[in-house]
Design a protein around this motif. Sequence first.
Motif, PDB file in Angstrom:
ATOM      1  N   VAL A 533      39.471  42.362  40.263  1.00 20.23           N
ATOM      2  CA  VAL A 533      40.061  43.264  39.274  1.00 20.23           C
ATOM      3  C   VAL A 533      41.565  43.398  39.461  1.00 20.23           C
ATOM      4  N   ASN A 534      42.015  43.623  40.707  1.00 18.00           N
ATOM      5  CA  ASN A 534      43.469  43.792  40.847  1.00 18.00           C
ATOM      6  C   ASN A 534      44.217  42.476  40.632  1.00 18.00           C
ATOM      7  N   LEU A 535      43.554  41.348  40.867  1.00 15.15           N
ATOM      8  CA  LEU A 535      44.212  40.067  40.603  1.00 15.15           C
ATOM      9  C   LEU A 535      44.346  39.820  39.100  1.00 15.15           C
ATOM     10  N   VAL A 536      43.285  40.101  38.345  1.00 16.90           N
ATOM     11  CA  VAL A 536      43.381  39.987  36.886  1.00 16.90           C
ATOM     12  C   VAL A 536      44.435  40.956  36.346  1.00 16.90           C
ATOM     13  N   SER A 537      44.493  42.155  36.901  1.00 21.57           N
ATOM     14  CA  SER A 537      45.474  43.140  36.457  1.00 21.57           C
ATOM     15  C   SER A 537      46.894  42.645  36.711  1.00 21.57           C
ATOM     16  N   LEU A 538      47.126  42.071  37.875  1.00 20.43           N
ATOM     17  CA  LEU A 538      48.455  41.540  38.206  1.00 20.43           C
ATOM     18  C   LEU A 538      48.888  40.494  37.182  1.00 20.43           C
ATOM     19  N   VAL A 539      47.987  39.609  36.825  1.00 20.07           N
ATOM     20  CA  VAL A 539      48.331  38.490  35.935  1.00 20.07           C
ATOM     21  C   VAL A 539      48.434  38.944  34.484  1.00 20.07           C
ATOM     22  N   LEU A 540      47.419  39.651  33.999  1.00 17.45           N
ATOM     23  CA  LEU A 540      47.360  39.944  32.568  1.00 17.45           C
ATOM     24  C   LEU A 540      48.381  40.997  32.147  1.00 17.45           C
ATOM     25  N   LEU A 541      48.702  41.944  33.032  1.00 19.00           N
ATOM     26  CA  LEU A 541      49.713  42.943  32.684  1.00 19.00           C
ATOM     27  C   LEU A 541      51.105  42.335  32.592  1.00 19.00           C
ATOM     28  N   PRO A 579      36.520  31.634  42.172  1.00 18.10           N
ATOM     29  CA  PRO A 579      37.484  30.884  41.356  1.00 18.10           C
ATOM     30  C   PRO A 579      37.824  31.652  40.086  1.00 18.10           C
ATOM     31  N   GLY A 580      38.877  31.190  39.395  1.00 19.07           N
ATOM     32  CA  GLY A 580      39.367  31.915  38.231  1.00 19.07           C
ATOM     33  C   GLY A 580      38.319  32.165  37.167  1.00 19.07           C
ATOM     34  N   THR A 581      37.492  31.168  36.864  1.00 18.04           N
ATOM     35  CA  THR A 581      36.472  31.349  35.824  1.00 18.04           C
ATOM     36  C   THR A 581      35.449  32.410  36.207  1.00 18.04           C
ATOM     37  N   ASP A 582      35.083  32.454  37.489  1.00 22.24           N
ATOM     38  CA  ASP A 582      34.128  33.469  37.945  1.00 22.24           C
ATOM     39  C   ASP A 582      34.765  34.858  37.960  1.00 22.24           C
ATOM     40  N   ILE A 583      36.050  34.923  38.281  1.00 24.85           N
ATOM     41  CA  ILE A 583      36.755  36.209  38.239  1.00 24.85           C
ATOM     42  C   ILE A 583      36.731  36.765  36.817  1.00 24.85           C
ATOM     43  N   ILE A 584      36.989  35.901  35.847  1.00 21.45           N
ATOM     44  CA  ILE A 584      36.967  36.332  34.447  1.00 21.45           C
ATOM     45  C   ILE A 584      35.581  36.850  34.062  1.00 21.45           C
ATOM     46  N   ALA A 585      34.546  36.112  34.441  1.00 23.98           N
ATOM     47  CA  ALA A 585      33.178  36.532  34.119  1.00 23.98           C
ATOM     48  C   ALA A 585      32.855  37.878  34.775  1.00 23.98           C
ATOM     49  N   TYR A 586      33.313  38.059  36.006  1.00 28.40           N
ATOM     50  CA  TYR A 586      33.056  39.309  36.727  1.00 28.40           C
ATOM     51  C   TYR A 586      33.720  40.491  36.015  1.00 28.40           C
ATOM     52  N   CYS A 587      34.978  40.316  35.597  1.00 29.75           N
ATOM     53  CA  CYS A 587      35.697  41.405  34.930  1.00 29.75           C
ATOM     54  C   CYS A 587      35.131  41.674  33.533  1.00 29.75           C
TER      55      CYS A 587
END
Length: 839
Positions: A533-541, A579-587
Amino acid sequence: MLNILGIDRPLLHAARKLLYLWVRTHVLPQEPASLELDPDKPVVYVLQRRFLSNLLVLSRETDAGGLPAALKPLAARRVRDSRSFFFLSRPRPWLFARGAPAYSSLMRRLVAAAHSDPTFDVQIVPVSILWGRAPDKEHSIWKLIFAESWGRQRAFRRLFTVLLHGRNTLVRFSAPLSLRAIADEDRDREVTLRKLARVLRAHFRHQREIAIGPDLSHRRTQLGGLLEAPRVRAAIDALAQDQGGGPAVLRRAQAQARSYAWEIASDYSYPVILIFRRFLTWLWTRLYDGVEVSNFDTVTSAAVDHEIIYVPCHRSHIDYLLLSYVVFNHGLMVPHIAAGVNLNLPLLGGFLRRGGAFFLRRSFKGNKLYAAVLNEYLHMMIAKGYPIEYFVEGGRSRTGRLLPPMGGMLSMTVQSFLRDSSRPIAFLPVYIGYEKLFEGRTYVGELMGRPKKKESLFDLLSSLRELKHNFGKVHVNFGEPIRLADVLAAQHADWRAEEVAEDARPAWLAAGIDELKARIANGINAAAVVDPVNLVSLVLLAAPRHALDAQQLARQLDACRRLAQAAPYAGRVQVTALPGTDIIAYCEKLKLLQRQTHALGDVLYFTPDDAVLTTYMRNNILHLYALPALIASLLTQNRTLNHKHLLRLAHAVYPFLRAELRLRWSDDEIDAAIGVCLHALSDMGWLVRSERDDVYAAPDILSDEYAQLALLGQALRPTLIRYFITLATLHQKGSGVITPAELEALCHLQAQRLSLLREFNAPEFFDKAIFRIFIDTLTQNGRAELREDGKIHFGEALQKASGEARFVLPIDVRQAILHMARADTDTGAPDDDARREAA
């Protein structure tokens, strides 16, 4: 047929099955492989007390854990025996309770073999078995008889202990001891035997103490002794004298001190701890997908010879419960927790107090009697060896950044240690990270200016409706222990030899507390966890409109994971393995990411509400990426920079980043840290280095690498914009014109306005506390000066810093900020607003 303790093996196995119809065990470590046993050397287990119940548990857990069986015959080269275990001690008849120690025959033969053959060795594995972990209370006859405690146990008592506490049995396998290493220290066989027994006794004593804590006395007895302490007596007498003296006034002062003591003190109850454990196990299952714990072996190792002071970051009210739950589940005593008196609510306060909480007032300046009682209570707990937990930030972070550590509790702890330093103290920094925050929307409201709401039992009950939501995982990571003696020695080598009065604060002590605050903050940040979650937040924000193409987002997530590993902030940082695709699915599963399908490729984005909430998660790890993001911002803004110029610009910004984000590197270490980041970014293809000219360049502007580098740099953009707002506003006002409070309030208004017009409208962007830190840093590093008139004075150094913003921020952003600063100076209206805010 071979037998053990006079019982045939078939009967032993039958007794084991019968025992486990009732008994439930918690075994540590959970992975037997972590013991690192040598398969080429025999294993011999040692139990502290000679009870059949202990042997049956050992037999069952060695079989279940895939360890060498305890009931298997020992077939060492020089020693043969029908079993692979021995007891260190055994119950004696009452008439002979004080006789000479009786050593196990197997233990004697092992030592003899080690002395006869210099190549002989066995692995001795101590196994601690605790049937319930209730600390001994003087007033409870039932627990004195039947709970696990420090007293001797006999067969009758053991039977009832198993019946009462068998479903809460802790089994801990410790790291193996090498008999060869102990035997090599002395040539005398009897000396080796005594030494081995002494080592094992000390080991079992330490294991028992960290699991059940030191002996507890009745709360009334504890507080009675506290009120008789010289410091408290002196405060009582002083208050009585200030109020006119006399027996009646003295009795009122004594009653006041007693009231303070009862208000503060915890009332630890083991049954309540068990109730909490069961309730929290249910709660975590409803709220979270799991609690992931890292580096707990640090705590276990430090607790053997140090009293532990847990100093976690403070993100949520859940922190109190979570850390105690983790510690108890890993076999250690629940810490006594310093909690705000605002949590001493009806019903709830009593449960928290029995769970180990002691309550503090937020402010007691000028109340010398309260201060004396609190100081003496803390000293009593430290002197008796209770583990303690408090939050050095003073309150919960509303932005996700680590707040500046406060010195109050640290100062009291250090002064207590100076009074009695016989028991070493180690501070344990703890990072706690949530993927979704229970109080997230409340924090947003408070940052927007909504008054902080006082805690109430009604609000607590109302919050139960949140149980239907999924809050992801919680991450708990333990940092490097900070040994207090080492911190003091670094400030004053002869601190042990110098007598310091209880209320004295020599210069070296103040410096030592400041160093301790810095180390704790650094230790918490150095144990951060990069979760999905915090990694997706860092990138997408960092992306325009907080949206990215699905493939681009996955690639950026993978790249940021690699960067965290190639240029690690600290050795204890944990990075998600997904990996990135799994992070996306998790979020997406957590309903944080929204997906818009499109013929040219799906787009993933945050809703406006989720974008605001996820700024908190991004800020949890922003410090990990601060230096690479600064470099990325410099290179995407300037395209090429030679190494010397890049370092000069980084040095200009770094003090402010360090103050805001609590970065770990000193001024002497920053060049090396930047070098590591440059190397990592170059290896990833995000930078191109010319060895001949020592010049770094951004990749081709149309390349994927440039897009990734620019996105990384954007993560730090809000921070850099705030800095330029402060510099531009101060420069426009002029030297000696404005006070720090007025500047802080005016910058807050400027940032609020800019966020509405151009930037991401998140309340943490215009948080006044961040501007306060920047203004303080300006005066500390000499770029500005606060004089006796209360105004901020500055010279060319600040003007030069303001001019260097062209190397960091795009011209359109700089122009917008300068335009607002000039407009405010011309109209004067925001000045009036700023003065009202400052007042």
